[in-house]
Design a protein around this motif. Structure first.
Motif, mmCIF file in Angstrom:
data_model
loop_
_atom_site.group_PDB
_atom_site.id
_atom_site.type_symbol
_atom_site.label_atom_id
_atom_site.label_comp_id
_atom_site.label_asym_id
_atom_site.label_seq_id
_atom_site.Cartn_x
_atom_site.Cartn_y
_atom_site.Cartn_z
ATOM 1 N N TYR A 108 -15.477 10.339 6.338
ATOM 2 C CA TYR A 108 -15.845 8.650 5.602
ATOM 3 C C TYR A 108 -16.804 8.980 4.306
ATOM 4 C CZ TYR A 108 -14.294 5.201 8.853
ATOM 5 O OH TYR A 108 -13.933 4.707 9.694
ATOM 6 N N GLY A 109 -17.627 10.103 4.356
ATOM 7 C CA GLY A 109 -18.077 10.751 3.124
ATOM 8 C C GLY A 109 -17.420 11.159 1.691
ATOM 9 N N ASP A 110 -15.816 11.245 2.243
ATOM 10 C CA ASP A 110 -15.229 11.404 1.001
ATOM 11 C C ASP A 110 -14.845 10.317 -0.123
ATOM 12 O OD1 ASP A 110 -15.341 14.790 1.428
ATOM 13 O OD2 ASP A 110 -13.583 14.069 3.086
ATOM 14 N N ASN A 111 -14.943 10.500 -1.316
ATOM 15 C CA ASN A 111 -14.518 10.291 -2.653
ATOM 16 C C ASN A 111 -12.528 9.367 -2.626
ATOM 17 O OD1 ASN A 111 -13.759 9.269 -5.017
ATOM 18 N ND2 ASN A 111 -15.212 9.532 -5.687
ATOM 19 N N LEU A 112 -12.815 8.237 -1.404
ATOM 20 C CA LEU A 112 -11.011 8.022 -1.735
ATOM 21 C C LEU A 112 -10.089 8.227 -2.335
ATOM 22 C CD1 LEU A 112 -11.030 5.186 0.873
ATOM 23 C CD2 LEU A 112 -10.830 7.142 1.642
ATOM 24 N N GLU A 113 -10.678 8.235 -3.583
ATOM 25 C CA GLU A 113 -10.198 8.064 -4.709
ATOM 26 C C GLU A 113 -9.482 9.848 -5.464
ATOM 27 O OE1 GLU A 113 -11.769 6.154 -8.075
ATOM 28 O OE2 GLU A 113 -11.121 4.132 -7.327
ATOM 29 N N ILE A 138 -5.935 14.432 -5.461
ATOM 30 C CA ILE A 138 -5.665 15.637 -4.675
ATOM 31 C C ILE A 138 -4.395 15.744 -3.568
ATOM 32 C CG2 ILE A 138 -6.948 17.399 -3.924
ATOM 33 C CD1 ILE A 138 -9.674 16.536 -5.212
ATOM 34 N N ALA A 139 -4.151 14.858 -2.789
ATOM 35 C CA ALA A 139 -2.287 15.181 -1.867
ATOM 36 C C ALA A 139 -1.870 15.328 -2.913
ATOM 37 C CB ALA A 139 -3.420 14.568 -1.078
ATOM 38 N N ILE A 140 -1.887 13.810 -3.874
ATOM 39 C CA ILE A 140 -1.026 14.385 -4.884
ATOM 40 C C ILE A 140 0.097 14.868 -5.336
ATOM 41 C CG2 ILE A 140 0.614 12.832 -6.516
ATOM 42 C CD1 ILE A 140 -0.765 9.906 -5.159
ATOM 43 N N SER A 141 -1.213 16.002 -5.958
ATOM 44 C CA SER A 141 -1.281 17.074 -6.488
ATOM 45 C C SER A 141 -0.134 18.538 -6.561
ATOM 46 C CB SER A 141 -2.585 17.147 -7.251
ATOM 47 O OG SER A 141 -2.256 16.257 -8.521
ATOM 48 N N ALA A 142 -1.190 17.947 -5.011
ATOM 49 C CA ALA A 142 -0.804 19.643 -4.337
ATOM 50 C C ALA A 142 0.740 19.336 -4.012
ATOM 51 C CB ALA A 142 -1.152 18.798 -3.035
ATOM 52 N N ILE A 143 1.611 17.961 -3.703
ATOM 53 C CA ILE A 143 2.761 18.082 -3.341
ATOM 54 C C ILE A 143 3.022 18.495 -4.679
ATOM 55 C CG2 ILE A 143 4.921 16.475 -2.569
ATOM 56 C CD1 ILE A 143 2.574 17.054 -0.379
ATOM 57 N N GLU A 144 2.747 17.961 -6.278
ATOM 58 C CA GLU A 144 3.469 17.596 -7.219
ATOM 59 C C GLU A 144 3.944 19.360 -7.896
ATOM 60 O OE1 GLU A 144 3.272 13.615 -8.645
ATOM 61 O OE2 GLU A 144 1.915 14.909 -9.282
ATOM 62 N N ASP A 145 2.843 19.763 -7.625
ATOM 63 C CA ASP A 145 2.598 21.360 -7.957
ATOM 64 C C ASP A 145 2.969 22.166 -7.388
ATOM 65 O OD1 ASP A 145 1.393 19.692 -9.771
ATOM 66 O OD2 ASP A 145 -0.634 20.111 -9.025
ATOM 67 N N GLU A 163 4.059 9.942 -3.069
ATOM 68 C CA GLU A 163 3.016 8.163 -2.714
ATOM 69 C C GLU A 163 2.121 8.106 -1.848
ATOM 70 O OE1 GLU A 163 6.329 4.486 -3.846
ATOM 71 O OE2 GLU A 163 6.328 5.438 -1.368
ATOM 72 N N LEU A 164 0.970 7.589 -1.783
ATOM 73 C CA LEU A 164 -0.310 8.260 -0.882
ATOM 74 C C LEU A 164 -0.642 6.244 -0.682
ATOM 75 C CD1 LEU A 164 -2.077 10.356 -0.428
ATOM 76 C CD2 LEU A 164 -3.608 8.692 -0.883
ATOM 77 N N PHE A 165 -1.059 6.023 0.881
ATOM 78 C CA PHE A 165 -1.744 4.849 0.811
ATOM 79 C C PHE A 165 -2.182 4.900 1.874
ATOM 80 C CE2 PHE A 165 2.863 3.842 -0.538
ATOM 81 C CZ PHE A 165 2.689 2.959 -1.265
ATOM 82 N N PHE A 166 -3.895 4.640 1.984
ATOM 83 C CA PHE A 166 -4.631 4.754 2.833
ATOM 84 C C PHE A 166 -4.372 3.605 4.413
ATOM 85 C CE2 PHE A 166 -6.928 6.892 -0.536
ATOM 86 C CZ PHE A 166 -7.308 7.388 -0.006
ATOM 87 N N THR A 167 -3.877 4.205 5.310
ATOM 88 C CA THR A 167 -3.992 2.736 6.117
ATOM 89 C C THR A 167 -4.883 2.410 7.479
ATOM 90 O OG1 THR A 167 -3.363 4.876 7.904
ATOM 91 C CG2 THR A 167 -1.892 3.955 6.485
ATOM 92 N N GLU A 168 -6.205 2.448 7.872
ATOM 93 C CA GLU A 168 -6.700 2.452 8.982
ATOM 94 C C GLU A 168 -8.297 3.272 8.398
ATOM 95 O OE1 GLU A 168 -6.006 2.809 12.618
ATOM 96 O OE2 GLU A 168 -4.843 4.490 12.376
#
Length: 310
Positions: A198-203, A208-215, A226-231
């Motif tokens: 909960y303390g992390d910056n969601l943007e 970072i997660a998308i770049s980890a896949i692309e790179d 694609e990344l979607f926050f769900t709950e």
């Protein structure tokens, strides 16, 4: 003795009369007999030609050799049955044929009821061959089984599961139940579920997660990651990350999924993003509650008083 000879001579006379009657009937019906023989010979010749014609015609709609031969033989048998009916009609025996066909129909109905499941499986195999739902080597899921198609016959379909077992499925079950084919489109989507603190910056988490896949991964870059926050979870804010692979092979799919997890974990560690353990926060300072330090102090005080009275 004379009576026996008379009886014998009478029998010979009757036989001669019968033979003479048959000969006369043969002479009278000789044109019909010759015509029937001619029709039968022509019918046999046409039957052989029609078998090849039926096979070529059916082959336009199906590339299954076994099914094509079976259907062409059935069509040829029906054609020859028509020829035989015409021949017997010429000889005036069509009534006998009708009776025979009726008897055969009743017997066929009884056999059909007794062999209902094999016949249904056979026709299901024929229908599956006419329309290509899957082929040998495809990765499919049907009837709660997941594996590669090993063999397709007129009665059954054999799958080899990813654990190495062979599963024999009646074609009726395959034809009448939903089937997922993972090989037809040549691509599959990988969905990864994860959560961050909960303390992390969601943007930043999303970037970072998308770049980890692309790179780091060899994925289908014609489709976006694609990344979607769900709950809002008990311990984390959860998200689903989706990307595509061009391979329908299960091993390649699992390797790419594994590499994606490794890449995301490394990227999160490098950027101080936390994937939290399940945690529970205790807050005694809520409205109507008690503060934790007050509860602890009260507990120690009560314990001390108790020791003093003993």
């Amino acid at each position: 003795m004379d009576s026996i000879l008379d009886q014998f001579n009478q029998s010979l006379g009757n036989l001669g009369t019968k033979l003479q009657g048959w000969l006369n009937s043969l002479i009278v019906n000789l044109p019909d007999l010759l015509l029937a023989i001619l029709v039968l010979v022509v019918g046999i010749y046409l039957t052989k030609r029609m078998q090849n014609y039926f096979y070529r015609l059916i082959s336009r709609f199906s590339d299954k050799e076994t099914v094509n031969r079976l259907l062409s033989n059935i069509a040829t048998a029906l054609f020859f049955l028509i020829v035989l009916f015409i021949v017997l009609s010429i000889l005036g025996l069509d009534t006998a044929l009708t009776t025979l066909l009726g008897t055969a129909g009743v017997a066929g109905l009884a056999v059909g009821l007794a062999l209902q499941d094999p016949i249904v499986n056979l026709f299901a195999g024929i229908m599956m061959s006419m329309r290509t739902f899957f082929k040998i080597g495809d990765l499919v899921e049907t009837n709660d089984f997941f594996g590669v198609v090993e063999k397709i016959s007129l009665r059954s379909t054999i799958l080899k599961t990813l654990q190495g077992q062979e599963v024999v499925l009646p074609n009726k079950n395959v034809y009448q139940n939903p089937l997922k084919n993972y090989s037809t489109s040549g691509e599959r989507r990988i969905d990864l579920s994860c959560g961050v603190s909960y303390g992390d910056n969601l943007e930043n988490v999303k970037q970072i997660a998308i770049s980890a896949i692309e790179d780091n991964l060899d994925y289908n870059n014609n489709r976006p990651v694609e990344l979607f926050f769900t709950e809002f979870g008990n311990s984390s804010i959860n998200f689903t990350l989706r990307f595509w692979t061009n391979s329908g092979n299960q091993k390649n799919y699992m390797e790419l999924q594994s590499n994606a997890i490794i890449a995301i974990k490394k990227a999160f560690d490098a950027n101080d993003i936390t994937i939290p353990f399940p945690i529970r926060t205790l807050d005694f300072g809520i409205k109507g509650g008690e503060k934790l330090n007050e509860v602890i102090s009260a507990g120690w005080l009560e314990k001390g008083n108790g020791n003093g009275t003993d």
